[in-house]
Design a protein around this motif. Structure first.
Motif, PDB file in Angstrom:
ATOM      1  N   PHE A 116      -2.530  18.456  -2.060  1.00  0.00           N
ATOM      2  CA  PHE A 116      -2.250  17.190  -2.816  1.00  0.00           C
ATOM      3  C   PHE A 116      -0.671  17.133  -2.355  1.00  0.00           C
ATOM      4  CE2 PHE A 116      -0.145  15.411  -6.210  1.00  0.00           C
ATOM      5  CZ  PHE A 116      -0.659  14.179  -6.434  1.00  0.00           C
ATOM      6  N   SER A 117      -0.480  16.327  -1.691  1.00  0.00           N
ATOM      7  CA  SER A 117       0.978  15.782  -1.468  1.00  0.00           C
ATOM      8  C   SER A 117       1.844  15.500  -2.723  1.00  0.00           C
ATOM      9  CB  SER A 117       0.860  14.697  -0.560  1.00  0.00           C
ATOM     10  OG  SER A 117       0.395  15.200   0.688  1.00  0.00           O
ATOM     11  N   HIS A 118       3.028  15.851  -2.830  1.00  0.00           N
ATOM     12  CA  HIS A 118       3.740  15.506  -4.030  1.00  0.00           C
ATOM     13  C   HIS A 118       4.891  15.132  -3.473  1.00  0.00           C
ATOM     14  CE1 HIS A 118       5.298  15.700  -7.876  1.00  0.00           C
ATOM     15  NE2 HIS A 118       6.479  16.463  -7.552  1.00  0.00           N
ATOM     16  N   MET A 119       5.466  14.105  -4.163  1.00  0.00           N
ATOM     17  CA  MET A 119       6.978  13.644  -4.175  1.00  0.00           C
ATOM     18  C   MET A 119       7.727  13.562  -5.099  1.00  0.00           C
ATOM     19  SD  MET A 119       7.899   9.685  -2.306  1.00  0.00           S
ATOM     20  CE  MET A 119       7.617   9.934  -0.606  1.00  0.00           C
ATOM     21  N   GLU A 120       9.074  13.993  -4.729  1.00  0.00           N
ATOM     22  CA  GLU A 120      10.118  14.129  -5.902  1.00  0.00           C
ATOM     23  C   GLU A 120      10.233  12.689  -6.417  1.00  0.00           C
ATOM     24  OE1 GLU A 120      11.104  16.917  -7.537  1.00  0.00           O
ATOM     25  OE2 GLU A 120       9.594  17.801  -6.194  1.00  0.00           O
ATOM     26  N   PHE A 121      10.729  12.641  -7.598  1.00  0.00           N
ATOM     27  CA  PHE A 121      11.081  11.263  -8.238  1.00  0.00           C
ATOM     28  C   PHE A 121      11.936  10.535  -7.649  1.00  0.00           C
ATOM     29  CE2 PHE A 121      12.696   8.368 -11.621  1.00  0.00           C
ATOM     30  CZ  PHE A 121      11.643   7.638 -11.931  1.00  0.00           C
ATOM     31  N   PRO A 122      13.181  11.122  -7.339  1.00  0.00           N
ATOM     32  CA  PRO A 122      14.368  10.391  -6.641  1.00  0.00           C
ATOM     33  C   PRO A 122      13.846   9.706  -5.126  1.00  0.00           C
ATOM     34  CG  PRO A 122      15.356  12.361  -7.566  1.00  0.00           C
ATOM     35  CD  PRO A 122      13.942  12.404  -7.933  1.00  0.00           C
ATOM     36  N   LYS A 153       0.695  -1.135  -0.136  1.00  0.00           N
ATOM     37  CA  LYS A 153       0.025  -0.033   0.131  1.00  0.00           C
ATOM     38  C   LYS A 153       0.900   1.275   0.014  1.00  0.00           C
ATOM     39  CE  LYS A 153      -4.091  -1.767   2.402  1.00  0.00           C
ATOM     40  NZ  LYS A 153      -4.814  -1.859   3.686  1.00  0.00           N
ATOM     41  N   SER A 154       2.054   1.193   0.732  1.00  0.00           N
ATOM     42  CA  SER A 154       2.890   2.425   0.893  1.00  0.00           C
ATOM     43  C   SER A 154       3.564   2.468  -0.535  1.00  0.00           C
ATOM     44  CB  SER A 154       3.925   2.130   1.958  1.00  0.00           C
ATOM     45  OG  SER A 154       4.878   3.073   1.862  1.00  0.00           O
ATOM     46  N   ILE A 155       3.724   1.590  -1.253  1.00  0.00           N
ATOM     47  CA  ILE A 155       4.447   1.734  -2.535  1.00  0.00           C
ATOM     48  C   ILE A 155       3.369   2.341  -3.372  1.00  0.00           C
ATOM     49  CG2 ILE A 155       5.189   0.665  -4.603  1.00  0.00           C
ATOM     50  CD1 ILE A 155       6.480  -1.307  -2.811  1.00  0.00           C
ATOM     51  N   GLU A 156       2.153   1.938  -3.461  1.00  0.00           N
ATOM     52  CA  GLU A 156       1.159   2.393  -4.316  1.00  0.00           C
ATOM     53  C   GLU A 156       0.934   3.925  -4.129  1.00  0.00           C
ATOM     54  OE1 GLU A 156      -0.254   1.306  -7.105  1.00  0.00           O
ATOM     55  OE2 GLU A 156       1.373  -0.378  -6.674  1.00  0.00           O
ATOM     56  N   LYS A 157       0.908   4.378  -2.924  1.00  0.00           N
ATOM     57  CA  LYS A 157       0.704   5.528  -2.153  1.00  0.00           C
ATOM     58  C   LYS A 157       1.987   6.556  -2.887  1.00  0.00           C
ATOM     59  CE  LYS A 157       0.070   8.687   1.683  1.00  0.00           C
ATOM     60  NZ  LYS A 157      -0.037   8.659   3.184  1.00  0.00           N
ATOM     61  N   VAL A 158       3.369   6.151  -2.591  1.00  0.00           N
ATOM     62  CA  VAL A 158       4.349   6.890  -3.208  1.00  0.00           C
ATOM     63  C   VAL A 158       4.193   6.997  -4.642  1.00  0.00           C
ATOM     64  CG1 VAL A 158       6.751   6.631  -3.543  1.00  0.00           C
ATOM     65  CG2 VAL A 158       5.977   6.055  -1.146  1.00  0.00           C
ATOM     66  N   LYS A 159       3.514   6.033  -5.498  1.00  0.00           N
ATOM     67  CA  LYS A 159       3.751   6.084  -6.903  1.00  0.00           C
ATOM     68  C   LYS A 159       2.572   6.984  -7.195  1.00  0.00           C
ATOM     69  CE  LYS A 159       4.781   1.362  -8.497  1.00  0.00           C
ATOM     70  NZ  LYS A 159       4.586   0.160  -8.830  1.00  0.00           N
ATOM     71  N   ARG A 160       1.750   7.277  -6.597  1.00  0.00           N
ATOM     72  CA  ARG A 160       0.543   8.180  -6.530  1.00  0.00           C
ATOM     73  C   ARG A 160       1.234   9.873  -6.370  1.00  0.00           C
ATOM     74  NH1 ARG A 160      -2.480   4.553  -4.233  1.00  0.00           N
ATOM     75  NH2 ARG A 160      -2.826   5.937  -2.305  1.00  0.00           N
ATOM     76  N   MET A 161       1.680   9.846  -5.298  1.00  0.00           N
ATOM     77  CA  MET A 161       2.457  11.230  -4.787  1.00  0.00           C
ATOM     78  C   MET A 161       3.341  11.727  -5.811  1.00  0.00           C
ATOM     79  SD  MET A 161       2.622  10.395  -0.696  1.00  0.00           S
ATOM     80  CE  MET A 161       3.729  11.786  -0.548  1.00  0.00           C
ATOM     81  N   ALA A 162       3.997  10.712  -6.465  1.00  0.00           N
ATOM     82  CA  ALA A 162       5.228  10.898  -7.234  1.00  0.00           C
ATOM     83  C   ALA A 162       4.792  11.158  -8.771  1.00  0.00           C
ATOM     84  CB  ALA A 162       6.426  10.139  -7.206  1.00  0.00           C
ATOM     85  N   GLY A 163       3.439  10.705  -9.121  1.00  0.00           N
ATOM     86  CA  GLY A 163       2.948  10.915 -10.618  1.00  0.00           C
ATOM     87  C   GLY A 163       3.409   9.726 -11.185  1.00  0.00           C
ATOM     88  N   MET A 164       3.709   8.591 -10.550  1.00  0.00           N
ATOM     89  CA  MET A 164       4.248   7.484 -11.447  1.00  0.00           C
ATOM     90  C   MET A 164       3.189   6.440 -11.454  1.00  0.00           C
ATOM     91  SD  MET A 164       7.737   7.059  -8.635  1.00  0.00           S
ATOM     92  CE  MET A 164       8.513   5.844  -9.408  1.00  0.00           C
ATOM     93  N   ASN A 165       2.004   6.605 -11.546  1.00  0.00           N
ATOM     94  CA  ASN A 165       0.696   5.825 -11.785  1.00  0.00           C
ATOM     95  C   ASN A 165       0.153   5.748 -13.002  1.00  0.00           C
ATOM     96  OD1 ASN A 165      -0.120   8.461 -11.349  1.00  0.00           O
ATOM     97  ND2 ASN A 165      -1.932   7.775 -10.140  1.00  0.00           N
ATOM     98  N   GLY A 166       1.212   6.150 -14.051  1.00  0.00           N
ATOM     99  CA  GLY A 166       0.770   5.947 -15.334  1.00  0.00           C
ATOM    100  C   GLY A 166       0.565   4.627 -15.846  1.00  0.00           C
ATOM    101  N   PRO A 167       0.152   4.243 -17.077  1.00  0.00           N
ATOM    102  CA  PRO A 167       0.007   2.897 -17.682  1.00  0.00           C
ATOM    103  C   PRO A 167       1.429   2.133 -17.646  1.00  0.00           C
ATOM    104  CG  PRO A 167      -0.205   4.665 -19.285  1.00  0.00           C
ATOM    105  CD  PRO A 167      -0.211   5.496 -18.044  1.00  0.00           C
ATOM    106  N   ALA A 168       2.634   2.739 -17.675  1.00  0.00           N
ATOM    107  CA  ALA A 168       3.692   2.187 -17.784  1.00  0.00           C
ATOM    108  C   ALA A 168       4.360   1.657 -16.511  1.00  0.00           C
ATOM    109  CB  ALA A 168       4.918   2.717 -18.840  1.00  0.00           C
TER     110      ALA A 168
END
Length: 155
Positions: free
Chosen positions: A64-70, A34-49
């Motif tokens: 909206f919380s945002h997290m940097e990619f690194p 669940k934490s991984i999914e939340k981080v992906k959403r916060m970093a905008g990494m929840n795209g189709p790929a």
């Protein structure tokens, strides 16, 4: 002496403790996923790929919380490391559970009853002797023989 009874090896306190530990490990894994999914959403990494697809659609909105990619990659790596450790713990606990049941199945009669009472149900010598219907001294002699011959109690 009474008729021999069938022992349910899955009912012992030790087996139940191991089962509970396995359950807790699985719950920890679910939380890390669940934490991984939340981080992906916060970093905008929840795209189709997956991680390769980033959402560059704009700046974070208010609330909206945002997290940097690194930072997101580091957080995901930590969660995946914890998941791997928990999965190894589950495998180890399952091995221990199987070994306990196999050890009990290899024994017969009074020796099996003593093993189940003392090891799997964590009874004292007095409690085990009463449950089996033998004297404490007799139980001690049988345990001593079991330790010397098979090393059963040294699991």
């Amino acid at each position: 002496m009474s008729a021999p009874r069938t022992l349910n090896l899955n009912d012992g306190k030790l087996i139940k403790d191991i089962d509970f530990q396995i359950l807790m490990c699985r719950e920890k894994i679910r939380n890390h996923l669940k934490s991984i999914e939340k981080v992906k959403r916060m970093a905008g990494m929840n795209g189709p790929a997956g991680i390769g697809g980033m959402d560059y659609s704009g700046m974070p909105h208010a609330g909206f919380s945002h997290m940097e990619f690194p930072d997101a990659l580091a957080s995901i790596a930590r969660d995946e490391e914890y998941i791997a450790k928990e999965r190894e713990s589950i495998r180890s606990l399952q091995r221990r559970r199987r070994n306990l049941i196999r050890a009990a199945e290899k024994l017969e009669g009074t020796e099996q009853s003593i093993f189940v009472c003392r090891v799997m149900n964590r009874m004292s010598q007095d409690e085990a002797a009463d449950a089996i219907g033998i004297s404490r001294r007799q139980l001690q002699r049988i345990e001593q023989k079991m330790r010397g011959c098979t090393g059963v109690f040294g699991l």
